[in-house]
Design a protein around this motif. Structure first.
Motif, PDB file in Angstrom:
ATOM      1  N   ARG A  54       0.818  -1.222   0.000  1.00 40.19           N
ATOM      2  CA  ARG A  54       0.000   0.000   0.000  1.00 40.19           C
ATOM      3  C   ARG A  54       0.850   1.269   0.000  1.00 40.19           C
ATOM      4  NH1 ARG A  54      -1.910  -3.066   4.039  1.00 40.19           N
ATOM      5  NH2 ARG A  54      -1.569  -1.474   5.631  1.00 40.19           N
ATOM      6  N   VAL A  55       1.861   1.288  -0.852  1.00 42.08           N
ATOM      7  CA  VAL A  55       2.651   2.502  -1.052  1.00 42.08           C
ATOM      8  C   VAL A  55       2.501   2.934  -2.506  1.00 42.08           C
ATOM      9  CG1 VAL A  55       4.366   1.989   0.733  1.00 42.08           C
ATOM     10  CG2 VAL A  55       4.792   1.281  -1.618  1.00 42.08           C
ATOM     11  N   ASN A  56       2.733   4.198  -2.756  1.00 49.54           N
ATOM     12  CA  ASN A  56       2.700   4.716  -4.125  1.00 49.54           C
ATOM     13  C   ASN A  56       4.090   4.550  -4.723  1.00 49.54           C
ATOM     14  OD1 ASN A  56      -0.027   5.784  -3.918  1.00 49.54           O
ATOM     15  ND2 ASN A  56       0.864   7.258  -2.515  1.00 49.54           N
ATOM     16  N   LEU A  57       4.153   3.915  -5.866  1.00 51.09           N
ATOM     17  CA  LEU A  57       5.426   3.702  -6.548  1.00 51.09           C
ATOM     18  C   LEU A  57       5.346   4.305  -7.937  1.00 51.09           C
ATOM     19  CD1 LEU A  57       8.252   2.320  -6.732  1.00 51.09           C
ATOM     20  CD2 LEU A  57       7.056   0.357  -7.733  1.00 51.09           C
ATOM     21  N   GLU A  58       6.300   5.158  -8.243  1.00 51.74           N
ATOM     22  CA  GLU A  58       6.435   5.676  -9.600  1.00 51.74           C
ATOM     23  C   GLU A  58       7.637   4.987 -10.222  1.00 51.74           C
ATOM     24  OE1 GLU A  58       6.437   9.892 -10.081  1.00 51.74           O
ATOM     25  OE2 GLU A  58       4.788  10.157  -8.662  1.00 51.74           O
ATOM     26  N   LEU A  59       7.389   4.238 -11.274  1.00 46.82           N
ATOM     27  CA  LEU A  59       8.449   3.483 -11.941  1.00 46.82           C
ATOM     28  C   LEU A  59       8.142   3.442 -13.428  1.00 46.82           C
ATOM     29  CD1 LEU A  59       9.802  -0.010 -10.881  1.00 46.82           C
ATOM     30  CD2 LEU A  59       9.542   0.667 -13.246  1.00 46.82           C
ATOM     31  N   GLU A  60       9.007   4.032 -14.194  1.00 45.16           N
ATOM     32  CA  GLU A  60       8.893   3.970 -15.648  1.00 45.16           C
ATOM     33  C   GLU A  60      10.227   3.508 -16.200  1.00 45.16           C
ATOM     34  OE1 GLU A  60       6.130   4.422 -17.435  1.00 45.16           O
ATOM     35  OE2 GLU A  60       5.048   4.850 -15.557  1.00 45.16           O
ATOM     36  N   LEU A  61      10.193   2.495 -17.034  1.00 42.47           N
ATOM     37  CA  LEU A  61      11.417   2.048 -17.695  1.00 42.47           C
ATOM     38  C   LEU A  61      11.705   2.967 -18.876  1.00 42.47           C
ATOM     39  CD1 LEU A  61      10.777  -1.802 -17.670  1.00 42.47           C
ATOM     40  CD2 LEU A  61      12.273  -0.496 -16.143  1.00 42.47           C
ATOM     41  N   TYR A  62      12.961   3.082 -19.214  1.00 45.40           N
ATOM     42  CA  TYR A  62      13.334   3.883 -20.368  1.00 45.40           C
ATOM     43  C   TYR A  62      12.840   3.205 -21.642  1.00 45.40           C
ATOM     44  CZ  TYR A  62      16.359   6.590 -17.329  1.00 45.40           C
ATOM     45  OH  TYR A  62      16.830   7.400 -16.330  1.00 45.40           O
ATOM     46  N   ASP A  69      23.513   7.559 -19.118  1.00 51.17           N
ATOM     47  CA  ASP A  69      23.945   7.877 -17.750  1.00 51.17           C
ATOM     48  C   ASP A  69      23.568   9.291 -17.329  1.00 51.17           C
ATOM     49  OD1 ASP A  69      25.088   5.375 -17.509  1.00 51.17           O
ATOM     50  OD2 ASP A  69      27.116   6.063 -17.984  1.00 51.17           O
ATOM     51  N   GLU A  70      23.797  10.258 -18.188  1.00 45.15           N
ATOM     52  CA  GLU A  70      23.531  11.660 -17.837  1.00 45.15           C
ATOM     53  C   GLU A  70      22.042  11.893 -17.583  1.00 45.15           C
ATOM     54  OE1 GLU A  70      25.591  14.003 -17.069  1.00 45.15           O
ATOM     55  OE2 GLU A  70      27.403  12.882 -17.584  1.00 45.15           O
ATOM     56  N   ARG A  71      21.198  11.305 -18.401  1.00 47.29           N
ATOM     57  CA  ARG A  71      19.748  11.447 -18.223  1.00 47.29           C
ATOM     58  C   ARG A  71      19.318  10.860 -16.885  1.00 47.29           C
ATOM     59  NH1 ARG A  71      15.034   8.851 -22.124  1.00 47.29           N
ATOM     60  NH2 ARG A  71      13.280   9.464 -20.813  1.00 47.29           N
ATOM     61  N   MET A  72      19.803   9.671 -16.582  1.00 46.21           N
ATOM     62  CA  MET A  72      19.441   9.019 -15.321  1.00 46.21           C
ATOM     63  C   MET A  72      19.944   9.838 -14.134  1.00 46.21           C
ATOM     64  SD  MET A  72      20.229   5.130 -14.129  1.00 46.21           S
ATOM     65  CE  MET A  72      19.573   4.496 -12.598  1.00 46.21           C
ATOM     66  N   ALA A  73      21.165  10.306 -14.196  1.00 48.72           N
ATOM     67  CA  ALA A  73      21.726  11.112 -13.111  1.00 48.72           C
ATOM     68  C   ALA A  73      20.915  12.385 -12.914  1.00 48.72           C
ATOM     69  CB  ALA A  73      23.182  11.439 -13.407  1.00 48.72           C
ATOM     70  N   ALA A 100      26.358   7.117  -9.794  1.00 46.12           N
ATOM     71  CA  ALA A 100      26.775   7.003  -8.390  1.00 46.12           C
ATOM     72  C   ALA A 100      26.935   8.386  -7.761  1.00 46.12           C
ATOM     73  CB  ALA A 100      28.072   6.213  -8.277  1.00 46.12           C
ATOM     74  N   ASN A 101      27.471   9.325  -8.500  1.00 46.11           N
ATOM     75  CA  ASN A 101      27.616  10.690  -7.989  1.00 46.11           C
ATOM     76  C   ASN A 101      26.255  11.337  -7.740  1.00 46.11           C
ATOM     77  OD1 ASN A 101      30.411  10.543  -7.998  1.00 46.11           O
ATOM     78  ND2 ASN A 101      30.597  11.436 -10.042  1.00 46.11           N
ATOM     79  N   ALA A 102      25.298  11.074  -8.605  1.00 49.54           N
ATOM     80  CA  ALA A 102      23.946  11.613  -8.416  1.00 49.54           C
ATOM     81  C   ALA A 102      23.278  10.980  -7.196  1.00 49.54           C
ATOM     82  CB  ALA A 102      23.103  11.383  -9.667  1.00 49.54           C
ATOM     83  N   VAL A 103      23.527   9.707  -6.981  1.00 55.40           N
ATOM     84  CA  VAL A 103      22.985   9.021  -5.797  1.00 55.40           C
ATOM     85  C   VAL A 103      23.598   9.619  -4.535  1.00 55.40           C
ATOM     86  CG1 VAL A 103      22.918   6.814  -4.568  1.00 55.40           C
ATOM     87  CG2 VAL A 103      22.415   6.893  -7.023  1.00 55.40           C
ATOM     88  N   ARG A 104      24.881   9.876  -4.554  1.00 59.13           N
ATOM     89  CA  ARG A 104      25.554  10.512  -3.420  1.00 59.13           C
ATOM     90  C   ARG A 104      24.935  11.894  -3.155  1.00 59.13           C
ATOM     91  NH1 ARG A 104      30.231  10.324  -5.337  1.00 59.13           N
ATOM     92  NH2 ARG A 104      30.654   8.218  -4.631  1.00 59.13           N
TER      93      ARG A 104
END
Length: 114
Positions: A54-62, A69-73, A100-104
């Motif tokens: 019962r959580v809201n999940l937003e997930l779209e595959l490319y 990489d740049e788009r995902m970051a 990884a830098n964007a995740v950080r």
């Protein structure tokens, strides 16, 4: 003599059922594409899990050929501000140093990242 057997079961929950999870929104940013069977199955499983919990999940595959990489970051950085994005947490894959830098970056701003 008629015997009637009644089965009873005790349900053990791994989580607190009284938590209002419907107010939580999680954004999944994955490097998978919509034409890849692996990612299709993963996305379907994640969506079902979100329904179950019962959580809201937003997930779209490319789209096919749409991942880089740049788009995902950029998407991770944009989602990392809880006040403006509306997300309570992120689920990510980390296929490169750029990501990884964007995740950080997101983590340093207090966004829970899984």
């Amino acid at each position: 003599i008629i015997c009637k057997m009644v089965a009873t079961a005790t349900v053990q929950l791994d989580c607190e059922p009284c938590i209002d999870r419907t107010s939580h929104t999680i954004k999944a940013i994955l490097h998978g594409t919509s034409d890849d069977g692996f990612w299709q199955k993963l996305a379907a499983s994640a969506r079902q899990s979100a329904l179950d919990m019962r959580v809201n999940l937003e997930l779209e595959l490319y789209p096919p050929g749409g991942y880089n990489d740049e788009r995902m970051a950029s998407e991770i950085r944009a989602a990392s501000d809880r006040a403006t994005s509306g997300y309570d947490a992120l689920i990510v894959t980390i296929p490169s140093r750029v990501v990884a830098n964007a995740v950080r970056y997101a983590s340093e701003r207090g966004m829970p990242v899984f």
